[in-house]
Design a protein around this motif. Structure first.
Motif, PDB file in Angstrom:
ATOM      1  N   PRO A   9       0.912  -0.797  -0.063  1.00  0.00           N
ATOM      2  CA  PRO A   9       0.025  -0.624  -0.045  1.00  0.00           C
ATOM      3  C   PRO A   9       0.817   1.165   0.013  1.00  0.00           C
ATOM      4  CG  PRO A   9      -1.015  -1.598   1.936  1.00  0.00           C
ATOM      5  CD  PRO A   9       0.103  -1.690   1.179  1.00  0.00           C
ATOM      6  N   ARG A  17      -4.643   5.784   0.603  1.00  0.00           N
ATOM      7  CA  ARG A  17      -3.575   4.776  -0.179  1.00  0.00           C
ATOM      8  C   ARG A  17      -4.760   4.107  -1.417  1.00  0.00           C
ATOM      9  NH1 ARG A  17      -2.883   5.250   5.747  1.00  0.00           N
ATOM     10  NH2 ARG A  17      -0.578   5.663   6.478  1.00  0.00           N
ATOM     11  N   PHE A  18      -3.614   3.099  -1.689  1.00  0.00           N
ATOM     12  CA  PHE A  18      -4.727   2.377  -2.350  1.00  0.00           C
ATOM     13  C   PHE A  18      -2.769   1.086  -2.869  1.00  0.00           C
ATOM     14  CE2 PHE A  18      -1.312   4.012  -5.340  1.00  0.00           C
ATOM     15  CZ  PHE A  18      -0.774   3.211  -6.603  1.00  0.00           C
ATOM     16  N   ARG A  19      -3.472   0.238  -2.710  1.00  0.00           N
ATOM     17  CA  ARG A  19      -2.730  -1.279  -2.561  1.00  0.00           C
ATOM     18  C   ARG A  19      -3.351  -2.472  -4.703  1.00  0.00           C
ATOM     19  NH1 ARG A  19      -1.702  -6.979  -2.333  1.00  0.00           N
ATOM     20  NH2 ARG A  19       0.273  -7.441  -1.927  1.00  0.00           N
ATOM     21  N   ASN A  33      -6.827  -0.946  -8.564  1.00  0.00           N
ATOM     22  CA  ASN A  33      -5.839  -0.361  -7.484  1.00  0.00           C
ATOM     23  C   ASN A  33      -6.986  -0.598  -6.359  1.00  0.00           C
ATOM     24  OD1 ASN A  33      -4.226   0.506  -8.766  1.00  0.00           O
ATOM     25  ND2 ASN A  33      -5.558   2.155  -9.799  1.00  0.00           N
ATOM     26  N   TYR A  35      -8.029   0.681  -2.592  1.00  0.00           N
ATOM     27  CA  TYR A  35      -8.408   2.074  -2.173  1.00  0.00           C
ATOM     28  C   TYR A  35      -8.694   1.782  -0.387  1.00  0.00           C
ATOM     29  CZ  TYR A  35      -6.900   4.307  -6.396  1.00  0.00           C
ATOM     30  OH  TYR A  35      -6.314   4.834  -7.725  1.00  0.00           O
ATOM     31  N   MET A  36      -7.709   2.301   0.264  1.00  0.00           N
ATOM     32  CA  MET A  36      -8.153   2.570   1.472  1.00  0.00           C
ATOM     33  C   MET A  36      -8.315   4.623   1.923  1.00  0.00           C
ATOM     34  SD  MET A  36      -5.377  -0.483   2.486  1.00  0.00           S
ATOM     35  CE  MET A  36      -4.471   0.278   0.819  1.00  0.00           C
ATOM     36  N   VAL A  47     -13.022   0.553   3.165  1.00  0.00           N
ATOM     37  CA  VAL A  47     -11.736  -0.379   1.787  1.00  0.00           C
ATOM     38  C   VAL A  47     -12.655   0.758   0.377  1.00  0.00           C
ATOM     39  CG1 VAL A  47     -11.280  -1.571   0.463  1.00  0.00           C
ATOM     40  CG2 VAL A  47      -9.793  -1.491   2.947  1.00  0.00           C
ATOM     41  N   HIS A  57      -3.611 -10.286  -0.563  1.00  0.00           N
ATOM     42  CA  HIS A  57      -4.174  -8.692  -0.623  1.00  0.00           C
ATOM     43  C   HIS A  57      -5.291  -7.861   0.219  1.00  0.00           C
ATOM     44  CE1 HIS A  57      -5.131  -5.296  -2.849  1.00  0.00           C
ATOM     45  NE2 HIS A  57      -6.672  -6.027  -3.191  1.00  0.00           N
ATOM     46  N   GLU A  60      -3.647  -6.831   3.618  1.00  0.00           N
ATOM     47  CA  GLU A  60      -2.783  -5.684   3.600  1.00  0.00           C
ATOM     48  C   GLU A  60      -3.750  -4.659   3.521  1.00  0.00           C
ATOM     49  OE1 GLU A  60       0.435  -4.410   3.273  1.00  0.00           O
ATOM     50  OE2 GLU A  60       1.483  -6.349   2.546  1.00  0.00           O
ATOM     51  N   LEU A  61      -5.201  -4.660   2.935  1.00  0.00           N
ATOM     52  CA  LEU A  61      -6.109  -3.277   2.896  1.00  0.00           C
ATOM     53  C   LEU A  61      -6.420  -4.028   4.134  1.00  0.00           C
ATOM     54  CD1 LEU A  61      -8.346  -4.972  -0.122  1.00  0.00           C
ATOM     55  CD2 LEU A  61      -6.286  -3.533  -0.186  1.00  0.00           C
TER      56      LEU A  61
END
Length: 263
Positions: A9, A17-19, A33, A35-36, A47, A57, A60-61
């Motif tokens: 992220p 933020r994004f992952r 993508n 997003y948070m 999210v 994944h 991480e979010l």
């Protein structure tokens, strides 16, 4: 090739933020993508588009705080496949415009204003890519705000209209709605972050008008009753075979639009 550390992220704006999800492909580009969203000091996060069903994944979010709410930009699987599992993992409600993709939450409504993770999130109905497409406007995110655009506006290239569910008439109206937000930061579901939403929208609209002109020229050559495959052969002759089905969807949407116009 995207390296593993490139999926960590990263900060995209003051409030997001994004992952990058591990699902690259012809339509998803490098991946989706996810997003948070959270205000500074918030213990919770929102999210947007949890993406494909990938446990790493999803972990991480949720690492930046308790997931308070999950939002979906539209129904396509690269955005929604993990939604039910993520709701199970976090206990957070999932809200989408399409009730089929809601899990423990009510369907989203265009014009609705949400308050979660210390952030005001405005829901914009932006059909066209799909009938259920929505964008999320964060008016307090930076000088001009930011907009999570899903697949309505991409970071690179242009958007496919998933006809007949998505229509060009709807899409052009959605572009007008987004342009009115001014030079907001564009947070797309695919591709890089972009500045100046209004400039991007104008470029998108110009591209659509150029394509319509090409479709009209093809119809002049082929005849007004020409089919999707024939028109695509002329207008999208150079397109990679992997995205030919998407090109044909766009042709179908454009033909439907042109044939609906008054003579």
């Amino acid at each position: 090739m995207i390296q593993d550390d490139a999926r960590a992220p990263v900060r995209s704006t003051e409030l997001t933020r994004f992952r990058l999800a591990p699902n690259p492909g012809p339509m998803s580009l490098h991946g989706t993508n996810s997003y948070m969203i959270a205000a500074a000091g918030s213990d919770s996060v929102v999210v947007v588009d949890p993406g494909p069903l990938d446990e790493e994944h999803l972990r991480e979010l949720s690492q930046f705080g308790a997931v308070e709410l999950v939002l979906i930009t539209h129904r396509h699987a690269d955005h929604t496949a993990a939604a039910a599992r993520f709701a199970e993992l976090t206990g957070a409600p999932v809200r989408a415009a399409d009730p089929a993709h809601c899990h423990g939450g009510e369907p989203l409504r265009g014009g609705e204003v949400l308050h979660a993770a210390g952030v005001e999130i405005r829901v914009l109905a932006t059909p066209g890519h799909t009938s259920d497409s929505v964008c999320f406007h964060l008016p307090a995110d930076g000088t001009y705000g930011a907009v999570l655009t899903g697949d309505t506006i991409l970071g690179v290239g242009t958007t496919v209209l998933d006809y007949p569910d998505g229509t060009l008439a709807d899409y052009l109206s959605s572009l007008d709605r987004l342009e009115s937000l001014g030079p907001a930061t564009v947070l797309p579901a695919h591709g890089p972050i972009l500045p100046a939403l209004d400039d991007i929208v104008r470029a998108y609209r110009d591209h659509r008008q150029d394509r319509l002109a090409q479709i009209r020229t093809a119809l002049d050559e082929l005849g007004p009753g020409a089919g999707v495959h024939e028109v695509a052969d002329l207008v999208y002759a150079a397109v990679d075979p992997s995205v030919r089905p998407a090109a044909e969807l766009s042709v179908a949407a454009q033909l439907d639009y042109l044939r609906s116009l008054p003579n």
